[in-house]
Design an enzyme around this catalytic site. Structure first.
Site, short mmCIF file in Angstrom:
data_model
loop_
_atom_site.label_atom_id
_atom_site.label_comp_id
_atom_site.label_asym_id
_atom_site.label_seq_id
_atom_site.Cartn_x
_atom_site.Cartn_y
_atom_site.Cartn_z
N LYS A 90 1.03 -1.26 0.12
CA LYS A 90 -0.03 -0.03 0.04
C LYS A 90 1.07 1.26 -0.08
CE LYS A 90 -4.02 2.05 0.39
NZ LYS A 90 -3.67 2.62 -0.99
N GLN A 111 7.08 4.00 3.81
CA GLN A 111 5.81 3.59 3.97
C GLN A 111 5.64 2.05 4.51
OE1 GLN A 111 3.84 5.35 1.43
NE2 GLN A 111 2.13 4.61 2.86
N LYS A 114 5.44 3.32 8.24
CA LYS A 114 4.31 4.17 8.63
C LYS A 114 2.91 3.38 8.51
CE LYS A 114 4.05 7.67 5.63
NZ LYS A 114 3.96 8.58 4.40
N LYS A 126 5.37 1.74 -3.21
CA LYS A 126 5.15 3.11 -3.71
C LYS A 126 5.49 3.15 -5.27
CE LYS A 126 4.66 7.51 -2.42
NZ LYS A 126 3.83 8.17 -1.21
N GLY A 165 -2.91 8.27 -4.17
CA GLY A 165 -2.35 9.58 -4.92
C GLY A 165 -1.05 9.92 -3.92
N ASP A 166 -0.33 10.75 -4.58
CA ASP A 166 0.69 11.30 -3.88
C ASP A 166 1.00 12.83 -4.95
OD1 ASP A 166 2.92 10.81 -1.68
OD2 ASP A 166 4.28 11.74 -3.66
N THR A 210 -4.64 13.47 5.40
CA THR A 210 -3.22 13.75 5.63
C THR A 210 -2.66 14.95 6.26
OG1 THR A 210 -2.77 12.39 3.47
CG2 THR A 210 -0.66 13.64 4.49
N ASN A 241 -2.43 19.11 -1.77
CA ASN A 241 -3.36 18.34 -1.14
C ASN A 241 -3.08 18.35 0.44
OD1 ASN A 241 -3.82 15.29 0.33
ND2 ASN A 241 -5.99 16.37 -0.60
N SER A 377 -7.14 5.83 3.71
CA SER A 377 -6.97 5.03 2.60
C SER A 377 -7.50 3.38 3.20
CB SER A 377 -5.56 4.86 1.94
OG SER A 377 -5.67 6.02 1.19
P1 NDP Z 1 0.59 17.69 -4.23
O1 NDP Z 1 0.87 17.51 -5.85
O2 NDP Z 1 -0.99 17.93 -4.04
O3 NDP Z 1 1.17 19.23 -3.91
C1 NDP Z 1 2.46 19.32 -3.89
C2 NDP Z 1 2.70 20.63 -3.35
O4 NDP Z 1 4.25 20.58 -3.27
C3 NDP Z 1 2.61 21.48 -4.50
O5 NDP Z 1 2.51 22.92 -3.96
C4 NDP Z 1 4.07 21.54 -5.20
O6 NDP Z 1 4.19 23.01 -5.92
C5 NDP Z 1 4.98 21.57 -4.14
N1 NDP Z 1 6.26 20.86 -4.53
C6 NDP Z 1 6.41 19.57 -4.94
N2 NDP Z 1 7.70 19.13 -5.36
C7 NDP Z 1 8.15 20.47 -5.10
C8 NDP Z 1 9.66 20.75 -5.26
N3 NDP Z 1 10.60 19.82 -5.67
N4 NDP Z 1 9.94 22.08 -4.84
C9 NDP Z 1 8.80 22.95 -4.46
N5 NDP Z 1 7.83 22.73 -4.24
C10 NDP Z 1 7.40 21.56 -4.42
O7 NDP Z 1 1.21 16.77 -3.55
P2 NDP Z 1 0.79 16.19 -1.94
O8 NDP Z 1 0.05 17.44 -1.10
O9 NDP Z 1 -0.29 15.05 -1.95
O10 NDP Z 1 1.96 15.90 -1.36
C11 NDP Z 1 2.72 16.65 -0.55
C12 NDP Z 1 3.76 15.58 0.31
O11 NDP Z 1 3.09 15.14 1.15
C13 NDP Z 1 4.71 14.83 -0.68
O12 NDP Z 1 5.97 14.69 0.15
C14 NDP Z 1 3.78 13.59 -0.37
O13 NDP Z 1 4.83 12.41 -0.54
C15 NDP Z 1 3.47 13.60 0.96
N6 NDP Z 1 2.26 12.95 1.45
C16 NDP Z 1 1.26 12.98 0.90
C17 NDP Z 1 -0.07 12.19 1.02
C18 NDP Z 1 -1.37 12.16 0.50
O14 NDP Z 1 -2.23 11.62 0.88
N7 NDP Z 1 -1.34 12.92 -0.54
C19 NDP Z 1 0.19 11.11 2.19
C20 NDP Z 1 1.50 11.23 2.93
C21 NDP Z 1 2.68 11.93 2.73
P3 NDP Z 1 4.36 22.80 -7.56
O15 NDP Z 1 3.04 22.66 -7.91
O16 NDP Z 1 5.18 24.14 -7.76
O17 NDP Z 1 5.14 21.51 -8.07
#
Ligand code: NDP
Length: 445
Positions: A90, A111, A114, A126, A165-166, A210, A241, A377
């Site tokens: 997962k 993961q 976690k 992943k 998603g991620d 999250t 997100n 999830s």
């Molecule tokens: P999204 O794609 O919804 O949002 C990602 C955000 O982070 C955007 O604002 C993006 O900006 C920014 N970002 C991503 N990469 C970079 C980078 N290299 N430099 C600067 N800004 C960056 O992703 P999520 O919100 O889902 O995920 C965010 C984090 O949370 C990740 O680390 C993910 O692994 C973790 N996570 C997510 C979960 C989930 O349920 N979605 C669960 C657990 C952890 P831009 O659009 O400019 O790239």
């Protein structure tokens, strides 16, 4: 590091050359495990550590697709099925140009622990692709997702491997992938993906989970000091997100988030983030953080620098790995920040973690504090298996309970191994022992 743990780490580096993020994630876990192995040497028997750092299966595949102008593109797809001791693999799918096998392995490795902390019977995995959805039309994203799923569908299933998603993968992408999976299999296996839409098997609270969980974890850490989030200023990074729903929950608990960011810069809104406006721009219009500043008097965009330069009480890194380095941590500490709860995976560098711990900051590693997403999830899988859907209150109460349990497991493990308040040791030790005990029970497989 010393002894068996050091030997295992050296093997990982030698065998997985150039995979810096994977080395970093393994090192952090193995370092924490030294007191665990010292107290329970049987955890090092039968090459258990060597087995846990080696994925059970790694799949790398070609993803060809056609853009709107008729040009053919080729991306690379990945799925790392890391550990199935506790249940089906997962973990999410990430679509971002930086994706490579080392990044997917670091995420899959994190993961495992976690998912063990959630106590819900899910293994670790992943996946993702170096595809960049930014600036692509809906039709291009759909064709990419269909091509990606055409191969991935051979490897996943509700009892085998359940992606979600991620970064770069939200409800739209999960929808296109589910549609293609259903078509290829001629089977409505709702439990094969999570993060689905509410009309076709999704769970209430999954979208929020999250970000909400990250803030609930901060609140639990503060409670150990008799404090709450009420009245505290918060810096958030990211605007996706996780960031959006961390801001929402922080506001619900009486705090004032004043920053968010994307890869073009960060926004400071001293009056407090206007969440309706941010959601409109990010979720409805798929816009950028600069659009917020154009419509919100008093807010400013800072193109150079990081949200960690802004004086706050609480920091919630919610963007990506290694976005908060030692200098940023020192700045936060100097400015009076006392709580850091990670929404992203491994956003703090090892130097930053050291600086937080040395300063007595309440610091939660992502594998504990952002586990609310995968936990919900697993609740979605449970509802799919029972062909039922819970109301918001029921799902939210379950998430709140799971986050409190994860917090308490981390606290108890940190105490057991002699470092009270060390949430890194607590999360790694509690997660590891749950997986290790089951791996021992299953024999050498
Ligand atoms: P999204 O794609 O919804 O949002 C990602 C955000 O982070 C955007 O604002 C993006 O900006 C920014 N970002 C991503 N990469 C970079 C980078 N290299 N430099 C600067 N800004 C960056 O992703 P999520 O919100 O889902 O995920 C965010 C984090 O949370 C990740 O680390 C993910 O692994 C973790 N996570 C997510 C979960 C989930 O349920 N979605 C669960 C657990 C952890 P831009 O659009 O400019 O790239």
């Amino acid at each position: 590091m010393q002894g068996v743990v050091e030997k295992v780490y050296e093997q990982v580096v030698a065998r997985n050359r150039g995979e810096a993020e994977f080395h970093q994630a393994v090192r952090e876990v193995l370092e924490s495990l030294e007191p665990v192995i010292a107290k329970h040497p049987h955890y090092a028997d039968n090459a258990l550590l060597e087995r846990i750092v080696e994925p059970e299966r790694q799949i790398i595949f070609r993803v060809p697709w056609v853009d709107d102008a008729g040009a053919v593109h080729v991306n690379r797809g990945f799925r790392v099925e890391f550990n199935s001791a506790l249940g089906p693999y997962k973990g999410g799918l990430r679509f971002h140009p930086s994706v490579n096998v080392g990044i997917i392995k670091f995420l899959g490795f994190e993961q495992i622990f976690k998912n063990a902390l959630t106590a819900q019977g899910i293994g670790g995995g992943k996946g993702g692709s170096d595809f960049d959805p930014h600036g692509r039309s809906d039709a291009e994203v759909m064709r990419f997702c269909q091509s990606f799923m055409t191969e991935l569908s051979r490897h996943i299933g509700p009892s085998t491997d359940v992606p979600a998603g991620d970064i770069g993968v939200g409800g739209r992408e999960v929808g296109y992938m589910f549609g293609q999976y259903k078509r290829l299999r001629n089977s409505y296996d709702a439990g094969v993906l999570t993060g689905k839409g509410l009309a076709w098997g999704g769970s209430l609270v999954r979208t929020e989970a999250t970000g909400y969980g990250t803030v609930l974890f901060a609140q639990s850490m503060l409670a150990t000091k008799g404090e709450t989030l009420e009245g505290k200023k918060v810096a958030v990074s990211g605007s996706g997100n996780v960031a959006i729903y961390a801001i929402e929950k922080a506001q619900q608990l009486g705090a004032t988030p004043i920053t968010f960011s994307d890869s073009s810069g960060y926004v400071v809104d001293e009056a407090g983030v206007d969440l309706d406006l941010l959601k409109q721009i990010k979720e409805v219009e798929r816009g950028r953080v600069k659009d917020y500043v154009e419509r919100r008097p008093g807010a400013r965009l800072v193109a150079e620098g990081r949200p960690w330069d802004v004086p706050v009480d609480v920091a919630l890194p919610c963007a990506t790995q290694n976005e908060l380095d030692g200098d940023a941590a020192a700045t936060l500490v100097r400015n009076g920040c006392t709580v850091v709860s990670e929404g992203a995976n491994m956003p703090s560098t090892p130097e930053a973690v050291e600086a937080f711990q040395a300063a007595g900051v309440l610091y939660a590693p992502g594998k504990a504090s952002n586990a609310g997403g995968v936990a919900t999830s697993a609740l979605e899988m449970e509802q799919n298996a029972g062909r039922t859907r819970w109301d918001f209150k029921t799902a939210d109460a379950k998430l709140t309970g799971i986050m409190a349990d994860i917090h308490d497991s981390c606290v108890a493990a940190a105490e057991e191994y002699g470092r009270p308040g060390d949430y890194v040791l607590g999360a790694n030790a509690a997660g590891f022992t749950r997986v290790a005990d089951v791996m021992i029970a299953h024999g050498i497989v």
